[in-house]
Scaffold this motif. Sequence first.
Motif, PDB file in Angstrom:
ATOM      1  N   ALA A   1      10.735 -17.180  56.855  1.00  0.00           N
ATOM      2  CA  ALA A   1       9.971 -16.059  57.420  1.00  0.00           C
ATOM      3  C   ALA A   1       9.971 -16.095  58.942  1.00  0.00           C
ATOM      4  O   ALA A   1       9.906 -15.047  59.597  1.00  0.00           O
ATOM      5  CB  ALA A   1       8.543 -16.085  56.892  1.00  0.00           C
ATOM      6  N   ALA A   2      10.044 -17.284  59.530  1.00  0.00           N
ATOM      7  CA  ALA A   2       9.978 -17.415  60.990  1.00  0.00           C
ATOM      8  C   ALA A   2      11.217 -16.872  61.675  1.00  0.00           C
ATOM      9  O   ALA A   2      11.143 -16.380  62.810  1.00  0.00           O
ATOM     10  CB  ALA A   2       9.760 -18.878  61.368  1.00  0.00           C
ATOM     11  N   THR A   3      12.386 -16.943  61.025  1.00  0.00           N
ATOM     12  CA  THR A   3      13.624 -16.506  61.671  1.00  0.00           C
ATOM     13  C   THR A   3      14.376 -15.449  60.881  1.00  0.00           C
ATOM     14  O   THR A   3      15.280 -14.807  61.421  1.00  0.00           O
ATOM     15  CB  THR A   3      14.565 -17.709  61.889  1.00  0.00           C
ATOM     16  N   GLY A   4      14.035 -15.264  59.618  1.00  0.00           N
ATOM     17  CA  GLY A   4      14.700 -14.279  58.783  1.00  0.00           C
ATOM     18  C   GLY A   4      13.688 -13.369  58.129  1.00  0.00           C
ATOM     19  O   GLY A   4      12.867 -12.753  58.817  1.00  0.00           O
ATOM     20  N   ALA A   5      13.698 -13.306  56.817  1.00  0.00           N
ATOM     21  CA  ALA A   5      12.741 -12.455  56.107  1.00  0.00           C
ATOM     22  C   ALA A   5      12.542 -12.970  54.690  1.00  0.00           C
ATOM     23  O   ALA A   5      13.474 -13.458  54.048  1.00  0.00           O
ATOM     24  CB  ALA A   5      13.219 -11.007  56.077  1.00  0.00           C
ATOM     25  N   VAL A   6      11.303 -12.847  54.233  1.00  0.00           N
ATOM     26  CA  VAL A   6      10.936 -13.112  52.844  1.00  0.00           C
ATOM     27  C   VAL A   6      10.521 -11.776  52.240  1.00  0.00           C
ATOM     28  O   VAL A   6       9.698 -11.060  52.820  1.00  0.00           O
ATOM     29  CB  VAL A   6       9.787 -14.133  52.749  1.00  0.00           C
ATOM     30  N   VAL A   7      11.080 -11.428  51.084  1.00  0.00           N
ATOM     31  CA  VAL A   7      10.931 -10.085  50.518  1.00  0.00           C
ATOM     32  C   VAL A   7      10.410 -10.172  49.091  1.00  0.00           C
ATOM     33  O   VAL A   7      10.847 -11.023  48.311  1.00  0.00           O
ATOM     34  CB  VAL A   7      12.291  -9.348  50.502  1.00  0.00           C
ATOM     35  N   SER A   8       9.504  -9.261  48.746  1.00  0.00           N
ATOM     36  CA  SER A   8       9.031  -9.167  47.369  1.00  0.00           C
ATOM     37  C   SER A   8       8.543  -7.749  47.099  1.00  0.00           C
ATOM     38  O   SER A   8       8.004  -7.091  47.990  1.00  0.00           O
ATOM     39  CB  SER A   8       7.888 -10.147  47.099  1.00  0.00           C
ATOM     40  N   GLU A   9       8.717  -7.297  45.861  1.00  0.00           N
ATOM     41  CA  GLU A   9       8.124  -6.019  45.457  1.00  0.00           C
ATOM     42  C   GLU A   9       6.721  -6.226  44.905  1.00  0.00           C
ATOM     43  O   GLU A   9       6.046  -5.257  44.558  1.00  0.00           O
ATOM     44  CB  GLU A   9       8.997  -5.316  44.423  1.00  0.00           C
ATOM     45  N   HIS A  10       6.274  -7.488  44.851  1.00  0.00           N
ATOM     46  CA  HIS A  10       4.969  -7.808  44.290  1.00  0.00           C
ATOM     47  C   HIS A  10       3.970  -8.108  45.410  1.00  0.00           C
ATOM     48  O   HIS A  10       4.336  -8.720  46.423  1.00  0.00           O
ATOM     49  CB  HIS A  10       5.073  -9.005  43.351  1.00  0.00           C
ATOM     50  N   PRO A  11       2.727  -7.718  45.237  1.00  0.00           N
ATOM     51  CA  PRO A  11       1.743  -7.922  46.306  1.00  0.00           C
ATOM     52  C   PRO A  11       1.409  -9.386  46.528  1.00  0.00           C
ATOM     53  O   PRO A  11       1.642 -10.228  45.643  1.00  0.00           O
ATOM     54  CB  PRO A  11       0.522  -7.134  45.813  1.00  0.00           C
ATOM     55  N   PRO A  12       0.871  -9.714  47.689  1.00  0.00           N
ATOM     56  CA  PRO A  12       0.463 -11.089  47.973  1.00  0.00           C
ATOM     57  C   PRO A  12      -0.466 -11.608  46.884  1.00  0.00           C
ATOM     58  O   PRO A  12      -1.293 -10.873  46.340  1.00  0.00           O
ATOM     59  CB  PRO A  12      -0.256 -10.971  49.315  1.00  0.00           C
ATOM     60  N   GLY A  13      -0.308 -12.877  46.577  1.00  0.00           N
ATOM     61  CA  GLY A  13      -1.140 -13.502  45.558  1.00  0.00           C
ATOM     62  C   GLY A  13      -0.553 -13.465  44.166  1.00  0.00           C
ATOM     63  O   GLY A  13      -1.077 -14.115  43.259  1.00  0.00           O
ATOM     64  N   THR A  14       0.560 -12.737  43.963  1.00  0.00           N
ATOM     65  CA  THR A  14       1.169 -12.662  42.639  1.00  0.00           C
ATOM     66  C   THR A  14       1.874 -13.973  42.327  1.00  0.00           C
ATOM     67  O   THR A  14       2.766 -14.411  43.058  1.00  0.00           O
ATOM     68  CB  THR A  14       2.189 -11.512  42.564  1.00  0.00           C
ATOM     69  N   GLY A  15       1.481 -14.608  41.241  1.00  0.00           N
ATOM     70  CA  GLY A  15       2.076 -15.874  40.854  1.00  0.00           C
ATOM     71  C   GLY A  15       3.381 -15.705  40.117  1.00  0.00           C
ATOM     72  O   GLY A  15       3.834 -14.580  39.847  1.00  0.00           O
ATOM     73  N   PRO A  16       4.029 -16.817  39.747  1.00  0.00           N
ATOM     74  CA  PRO A  16       5.327 -16.756  39.063  1.00  0.00           C
ATOM     75  C   PRO A  16       5.180 -16.356  37.609  1.00  0.00           C
ATOM     76  O   PRO A  16       4.622 -17.095  36.795  1.00  0.00           O
ATOM     77  CB  PRO A  16       5.854 -18.198  39.182  1.00  0.00           C
ATOM     78  N   LEU A  17       5.652 -15.162  37.284  1.00  0.00           N
ATOM     79  CA  LEU A  17       5.662 -14.664  35.912  1.00  0.00           C
ATOM     80  C   LEU A  17       7.118 -14.505  35.471  1.00  0.00           C
ATOM     81  O   LEU A  17       7.943 -13.959  36.218  1.00  0.00           O
ATOM     82  CB  LEU A  17       4.927 -13.324  35.810  1.00  0.00           C
ATOM     83  N   ARG A  18       7.413 -14.964  34.264  1.00  0.00           N
ATOM     84  CA  ARG A  18       8.796 -14.987  33.790  1.00  0.00           C
ATOM     85  C   ARG A  18       9.474 -13.616  33.905  1.00  0.00           C
ATOM     86  O   ARG A  18      10.641 -13.512  34.307  1.00  0.00           O
ATOM     87  CB  ARG A  18       8.827 -15.469  32.341  1.00  0.00           C
ATOM     88  N   GLN A  19       8.735 -12.554  33.588  1.00  0.00           N
ATOM     89  CA  GLN A  19       9.363 -11.228  33.557  1.00  0.00           C
ATOM     90  C   GLN A  19       9.708 -10.700  34.949  1.00  0.00           C
ATOM     91  O   GLN A  19      10.476  -9.744  35.074  1.00  0.00           O
ATOM     92  CB  GLN A  19       8.447 -10.230  32.841  1.00  0.00           C
ATOM     93  N   HIS A  20       9.159 -11.306  35.991  1.00  0.00           N
ATOM     94  CA  HIS A  20       9.433 -10.811  37.337  1.00  0.00           C
ATOM     95  C   HIS A  20      10.798 -11.258  37.874  1.00  0.00           C
ATOM     96  O   HIS A  20      11.343 -10.616  38.777  1.00  0.00           O
ATOM     97  CB  HIS A  20       8.348 -11.292  38.312  1.00  0.00           C
ATOM     98  N   PHE A  21      11.345 -12.349  37.343  1.00  0.00           N
ATOM     99  CA  PHE A  21      12.537 -12.905  37.981  1.00  0.00           C
ATOM    100  C   PHE A  21      13.813 -12.128  37.692  1.00  0.00           C
ATOM    101  O   PHE A  21      14.624 -11.931  38.606  1.00  0.00           O
ATOM    102  CB  PHE A  21      12.657 -14.392  37.629  1.00  0.00           C
ATOM    103  N   PRO A  22      14.043 -11.630  36.461  1.00  0.00           N
ATOM    104  CA  PRO A  22      15.225 -10.776  36.286  1.00  0.00           C
ATOM    105  C   PRO A  22      15.190  -9.527  37.163  1.00  0.00           C
ATOM    106  O   PRO A  22      16.218  -9.117  37.717  1.00  0.00           O
ATOM    107  CB  PRO A  22      15.173 -10.417  34.787  1.00  0.00           C
ATOM    108  N   SER A  23      14.012  -8.909  37.323  1.00  0.00           N
ATOM    109  CA  SER A  23      13.931  -7.716  38.170  1.00  0.00           C
ATOM    110  C   SER A  23      14.079  -8.088  39.644  1.00  0.00           C
ATOM    111  O   SER A  23      14.595  -7.294  40.441  1.00  0.00           O
ATOM    112  CB  SER A  23      12.622  -6.969  37.930  1.00  0.00           C
ATOM    113  N   ARG A  24      13.633  -9.300  40.003  1.00  0.00           N
ATOM    114  CA  ARG A  24      13.858  -9.782  41.376  1.00  0.00           C
ATOM    115  C   ARG A  24      15.343  -9.815  41.691  1.00  0.00           C
ATOM    116  O   ARG A  24      15.776  -9.507  42.816  1.00  0.00           O
ATOM    117  CB  ARG A  24      13.235 -11.179  41.510  1.00  0.00           C
TER     118      ARG A  24
END
Length: 376
Positions: free
Chosen positions: A192-215
């Motif tokens: 994050a300091a030199t590049g970018a961290v990206v997510s379609e999920h809001p802050p605080g969203t934990g690791p859910l199995r169904q999120h990773f294929p769509s990621r």
Amino acid sequence: MSDRCEHEPLLRLLFSGAPASGLRRLLDSHATAQAAIAAGARDWASHGLAAPACNAIRTPDAAALRNAADWLQAPGHHLLGWRDADYPPLLRRIGSPPAMLFVAGDPARLWRPAVAIVGSRTATAGGCANAGQFARQLANAGFCIASGLAAGIDAAAHSATLEAGGVTVAVLGTGPDIAYPTRHQTLLERIAATGAVVSEHPPGTGPLRQHFPSRNRILAGLSLGTLVIEAALRSGALITARQAADAGREVFALPGSIHNPMARGCHHLIREGAALVESAQEVIDVLSPSVLELARALRGELDSVPIQPLAALPAPHQDNANYNRLWPALGHDPTGMDELEERTGLTVAELSAMLLTLELEGRVVAEHGRYCRIGG
């Protein structure tokens, strides 16, 4: 970055639980997210939003809104809506782009030509070494390295890019503030300091199995090509490769030993038509025309922006008013994106596209997110 007054309506739409396709249609039909909210339930329903989503827009979860808004108040935290000028252009071209993106870091990094490097979480030492070697060489050639922050190949690619002083982007299946695995929290912060961290999920969203294929569709969509280093036959890396191919992007795979189960996924991809590569130069040779095509396309988008022209300057692209703003703002000392925004009045999206074109033409050099002229 979206204007802060846009954050609340965008978040209300996101937290409605409506599918991204419906939210994109709704945002396309209105000038702003606030206007989309004001249109009312009948209008929302006409764009495909179901009754539960409409009810959630009317009576949003106050705690969820507050948590996301608090995260967005921190420096370097952004929310890009579908209609935002900074929304990455390559991602718009996939079949199911997200309606919104949370970004920690510099959204301009999402405009750089990228190669996704993916593979097994349980990679061999040799596989991790290969990931590091390819990442360093591709980063030194000017490519952004995208991956998913997972253990194994992903972490090796991110870490090697950072060590080489290159640009790397992490696409998460969690919220933008949560590393998975948790031991990668420091790596997330470095990215994050030199590049970018990206997510379609809001802050605080934990690791859910169904999120990773769509990621993986976002990872593939942000990249001109996907390189699979090591992967078993049942692997998320193969999902990323398939989604890259579906989006019309290049797919590369490293061959391995017939005795290594982590090579079987790569061999399967090669049989299915992925390019067998043994060096980073082979990837560069294949993607170079795509980089130039992307630069021309972005320049074409900028040429269509109506801005009152300035006096002609001894600079490249003299017939383009945007370049006439940018060129005198660049000096021979490295200048950051924030300062260029202030000097020119142009958006990050406009600046990123022009700087990429000038870099490809050999007129500008970029180091650690700062830009300077080459020559006069």
